[in-house]
Write an enzyme that holds these catalytic residues in place. Structure first.
Site, PDB file in Angstrom:
ATOM      1  N   SER A 784       7.329  -0.929  -9.232  1.00 30.57           N
ATOM      2  CA  SER A 784       6.390   0.120  -9.634  1.00 30.57           C
ATOM      3  C   SER A 784       7.075   1.405 -10.092  1.00 30.57           C
ATOM      4  O   SER A 784       6.414   2.372 -10.419  1.00 30.57           O
ATOM      5  CB  SER A 784       5.419   0.410  -8.495  1.00 30.57           C
ATOM      6  OG  SER A 784       6.102   0.996  -7.430  1.00 30.57           O
ATOM      7  N   LYS A 827      -0.664   5.513  -2.236  1.00 30.41           N
ATOM      8  CA  LYS A 827       0.149   6.349  -3.121  1.00 30.41           C
ATOM      9  C   LYS A 827      -0.600   7.629  -3.491  1.00 30.41           C
ATOM     10  O   LYS A 827      -0.031   8.714  -3.502  1.00 30.41           O
ATOM     11  CB  LYS A 827       0.515   5.566  -4.380  1.00 30.41           C
ATOM     12  CG  LYS A 827       1.565   4.497  -4.118  1.00 30.41           C
ATOM     13  CD  LYS A 827       1.785   3.668  -5.348  1.00 30.41           C
ATOM     14  CE  LYS A 827       2.878   2.620  -5.105  1.00 30.41           C
ATOM     15  NZ  LYS A 827       3.012   1.723  -6.244  1.00 30.41           N
TER      16      LYS A 827
END
Ligand code: ADP
Length: 888
Positions: A784, A827
């Site tokens: 990511s 996140k």
């Protein structure tokens, strides 16, 4: 032993009561009765040449009916043609040997002719009675034709029974006879060896076997050991050589076996005797020493106590049998002997285990359970709802085999405390088994007792600790188990969680099955992904995301502060932590998904306050004046402005007042200065991101770790070199590849991005690139960071800074497409925690934002990105100025 003996047709007869003289045997007898004295005198003593007499067995009277001597038939079948004619002088019979006249004398019809090897005559004093001592040797068999009396003793007309020489030679050729004689010799030899070994002599008897004819040997051997009268008669009647040999072999063999068995028994008895004698002696000594020391708790008493404990443990019958066996073994051991202790510890464990002991389950009140969950935990509405559903099913069907609940989330989000709330809602005991770092199957299943230092596994140990068989058992950090050469703990856990198998859970140390089916299992994990799929399959995952700062604040105000104060013996009368300060603690001292550090920091504040109160108690001032508190410790601890006033009561007032003394006039209110004094300088601040991205080549990523979401900076720098790419920061393979990919993408579009003037110019010409992921000690992996890497590189080559208020996440393909990633919720929460205002996300992840609390969403600008260009557009101030829009 003459080779052939001439038998006279008539022999004087000496009756042998219940006894047989076999040919070859030698016997010493003492003759005292008038008839036998007369017989010896006339037949042996007075004869010039050596005389013979006949020895005839006589059976004791069995039935007193018939009067007078009878002659019994030979037992052996081979005597069929030689049935004697019985003529007995009945009138004299009763006088023989002076016996009672009604006594029946059963004469055997076969006897053995014997000669005297030695004779001695004695005269008894004072009666003057003559007696003889005769040593007789048996010579050969005869059969009685007719029995009559001569004076006071019997004589018999006889015929010889032994074979003639020719007959003998014929028999010796017979193969049956040869086989029999070989077998007899072998057995006889064995007997001799055993006897010689026993008596530690050697040699001479064996010579017999070689020299004496076999048919005589048979008699000699049988005569030498004790056998019953019946068997002696049988032997006497065995006129046929083959019959005699096989009979003799059988008897010799039996004798041999009996010697062997006797020997074995003797050995055993001797061994036991000496061992038990030794033990007895040692025990006595030990007792004496203990008495001397005044230490009277006898070991045996301990064992009795242990046995009693075991009896009341309610073990199943198969376990009880096993335990009994082990206890018997233990009783035979001395405490100093190896194995005693381990055996004892083992039995203690078995006795301590809750085989049947269970805490009584309360009638489940769902409303109360809900209240309990609410009062223990703030928020977590969905999780609590799921727990209530789980409890409701249990209420309706107590033995329902529902799935095992598994709470997944970062540390400190309340996984453990939720599990313990379940236990208290059910009225069961709670036990936590930590599985973090368990790599060895034996940690779950125990070591076999053959290992030194073997122990039961953690589950059995937990059950022993909790003392009931139906606790709520928390399998903490189930994702942290790993497998290696020492086996796979996950497979053992599979068995534990399988309702079919856990009825008979087999711990290697216990070695007997234990029923785990009454235990309610709850598991926790930081991440679901490392849990092996079969294990995950048995569980229902309930995710607990991290908390927003607002949630943390509420948790702190409602739950943590009251709890912390209570734990430190304080109350709000002593210490007050205003909301604003809690917010500061959350922002500046803890950037975590859970509330564990927050709780820890609040506890630090409480400790500081507790010290103040405790100090205060000692320093009892004598005036009732209000004093300024100036202890050395508080000088250290508190900033100037944090001084407090207190009320003091002079000594000498009554006790009741004293006990209520030292109340602080006004509670200690935490302020910023105290925060810094107690917690140290702030660990995080809002300026951090701005400072770190101050130079070109740094971008802000969002990553996912076991601690929840995190902000991850990516730093890139260039230096003179040959075009190499250096990567540091404990990166995994996936992230390294992402870096390669990012560099390739940037190089491929260097012209479009206006990073180089002309297409032919190599972006890396004469320089190396180094990319570093700070927090270098923490391992990192995952795809990511793709977009973050590109952004950092573009920033580096273009010398433009990335926006400090923007963080990003997303995987990138070689062609520049932005792919969705996992852990978006965590996140986004992390970005919010770090004070980030804008988050660039893969467009396809936008749907995941539904799970993010609205308050967080409201404070963030969320920017979807389809392609890498969208990311760059948002990452730089004023968009990406170098973009040639159509071509990219
Ligand atoms: P975990 O097991 O997830 O690591 P814990 O259950 O040990 O975390 O929680 C740490 C502390 O935080 C505990 O004291 C717990 O009571 C508290 N806590 C966590 N979440 C909440 C909540 N939602 N409400 C109240 N207290 C909470």
């Amino acid at each position: 032993m003459a080779e052939s003996i001439e038998l006279p047709s008539r022999l004087g007869i000496l009756p042998f009561r219940n006894k047989v003289l076999l040919p070859g045997a030698i016997i010493r007898i003492r003759c005292t009765s008038p008839s036998s004295v007369k017989l010896v005198e006339q037949e042996l003593w007075q004869r010039e040449e050596k005389g013979l007499i006949g020895i005839l067995p006589v059976r004791d009277a069995a039935e007193p009916t018939a009067v007078g001597p009878t002659l019994s038939q030979g037992v052996a079948s081979d005597s069929g043609d030689r049935v004697p004619k019985i003529q007995v002088g009945a009138s004299d019979g009763h006088k023989v040997d002076g016996k009672n006249q009604h006594e029946v004398i059963h004469w055997h019809n076969r006897g053995v002719a014997a000669r005297a090897l030695h004779l001695s005559r004695g005269v008894e004093k004072p009666s003057g009675r003559v007696t003889y001592i005769v040593v007789l040797e048996g010579l050969c068999r005869f059969s009685v034709q007719e029995l009559s009396t001569r004076g006071t003793y019997y004589t018999a007309r006889i015929s010889a029974l032994e074979m003639t020489k020719i007959e003998m030679e014929q028999v010796e050729q017979d193969p049956d006879f040869m086989a029999l004689s070989r077998q007899f010799k072998a057995t006889a030899m064995e007997l001799i060896s055993v006897l010689e070994q026993k008596q530690k002599t050697s040699g001479r008897t064996k010579v017999l076997l070689e020299t004496v004819p076999i048919h005589k040997l048979a008699d000699i051997f049988v005569a030498s050991f004790e056998i019953s009268f019946e068997e002696q008669l049988l032997m006497l009647d065995s006129v046929d050589l083959k019959v005699r040999l096989s009979k003799a072999t059988e008897l010799v063999d039996r004798h041999l076996q009996s010697i062997r068995v006797a020997e074995k028994i003797t050995q055993k008895v001797e061994g036991q005797l000496s061992k038990s004698q030794k033990e007895f002696l040692l025990r006595q000594q030990m007792r004496a020493i203990k008495e001397e020391l005044g230490d009277n708790d006898d070991d045996e008493d301990d064992l009795v106590a242990l046995e009693r404990k075991m009896q009341s443990a309610g073990m199943p019958s198969n376990v009880w049998k096993h335990v009994q066996r082990e206890l018997r073994r233990l009783k035979k051991l001395q405490p100093q002997q190896p194995g005693y202790n381990s055996s004892r510890v083992y039995l203690e464990l078995l006795a301590d285990l809750p085989w049947q002991k269970a805490s009584e389950e309360l009638e489940l009140d769902l409303k109360a359970a809900k209240e309990r969950l609410d009062s223990d935990h703030y928020g977590l509405t969905r999780v609590k709802q799921r727990i209530i559903e789980y409890l409701a099913v249990r209420k309706l069907k107590p033995d329902a085999r529902g799935p095992v609940l598994c709470f997944v989330g970062p540390p400190g989000v309340g996984k453990t405390s939720l599990a313990s709330s379940i236990a208290s809602a059910l009225g069961r005991k709670f036990v936590r088994i930590s599985l973090g770092g368990v790599k060895d199957e034996a940690d779950i299943r125990g070591h076999r007792r053959t290992y030194i230092g073997s122990m039961p596994g953690r589950l059995i140990d937990g059950l022993k600790r909790v003392g009931v068989c139906n606790p709520v058992m928390l399998l903490d950090e189930i994702d942290k188990t790993g497998s290696d050469v020492r086996g796979d703990p996950a497979s053992a856990l599979l068995e534990v969680l399988d309702p079919e198998q856990n009825k008979t859970f087999n711990d290697h140390y216990l070695n007997v099955p234990f029923d785990l089916s009454k235990v309610i299992f709850v598991a926790t994990a930081n991440r679901a992904q490392p849990i092996p799929p079969p294990l995950l399959d048995r569980m229902e995952v309930i995710e607990l995301p991290g908390y927003t700062p607002e949630e943390k604040l509420s948790i702190a105000m409602r739950h943590l502060i009251p709890r912390v104060l209570e734990q430190h013996g304080l109350s709000s009368a002593f210490l007050q932590i205003p909301e604003a300060m809690v917010k500061l603690v959350i922002q500046r001292y803890t950037r975590e998904a859970g509330v564990r550090n927050l709780e820890r920091n609040l506890a630090a504040l409480a400790r500081a306050a507790a010290v103040r109160v405790a100090e205060n108690e000692k320093a009892v001032p004598v005036s009732k004046d209000v004093h300024q508190l100036t202890t050395a410790l508080l000088d250290n601890r508190l900033a100037d402005g944090a001084e407090v006033e207190m009320e003091v009561i002079p000594m000498g007032v009554n006790n009741h007042e004293i006990s209520n003394t030292f109340r602080i006039a006004s509670p200690l209110v935490v302020d910023e200065a105290m925060l810094e004094k107690v917690l140290g300088p702030p660990r995080f601040d809002d300026r951090e991101t701005a400072e770190r991205v101050a130079a070109p080549g740094v971008s802000v990523g969002l990553v996912w770790t076991t601690f929840g979401g995190e902000v991850q900076f990516v730093e890139a720098t260039a230096m003179a070199g040959k075009g190499d790419l250096h990567l540091t920061g404990q990166l995994g393979d996936v992230i390294k590849e992402s870096a390669q990919l990012a560099l390739t993408w940037v190089r491929a579009r260097a012209t479009n991005l206006q990073l180089v003037a002309k297409e032919e110019i190599n972006l890396l010409d004469g320089r190396d690139i180094h990319i570093h992921f700070p927090a270098g000690a923490v391992p990192k992996d995952g795809p990511s960071a793709g977009v973050t890497l590109v952004t950092a590189l573009v920033s580096l080559f273009s010398h433009k800074r990335v926006r400090a208020d923007t963080a990003m996440t997303g995987e990138m393909t070689l062609r520049g497409l932005v792919l969705p990633v996992g852990g978006v919720k965590d996140k986004v929460l992390a970005a919010h925690r770090y004070g980030i205002k804008r988050v660039i996300l893969p467009e396809r992840n936008m749907k995941d934002l539904a799970e993010v609390p609205a308050a967080v969403l409201a404070s963030l600008e969320l920017l979807p990105a389809k392609r890498m260009e969208d990311v760059l557009e948002q990452a730089f101030e004023g968009g990406c100025p170098w973009r040639v829009s159509s071509k990219l």
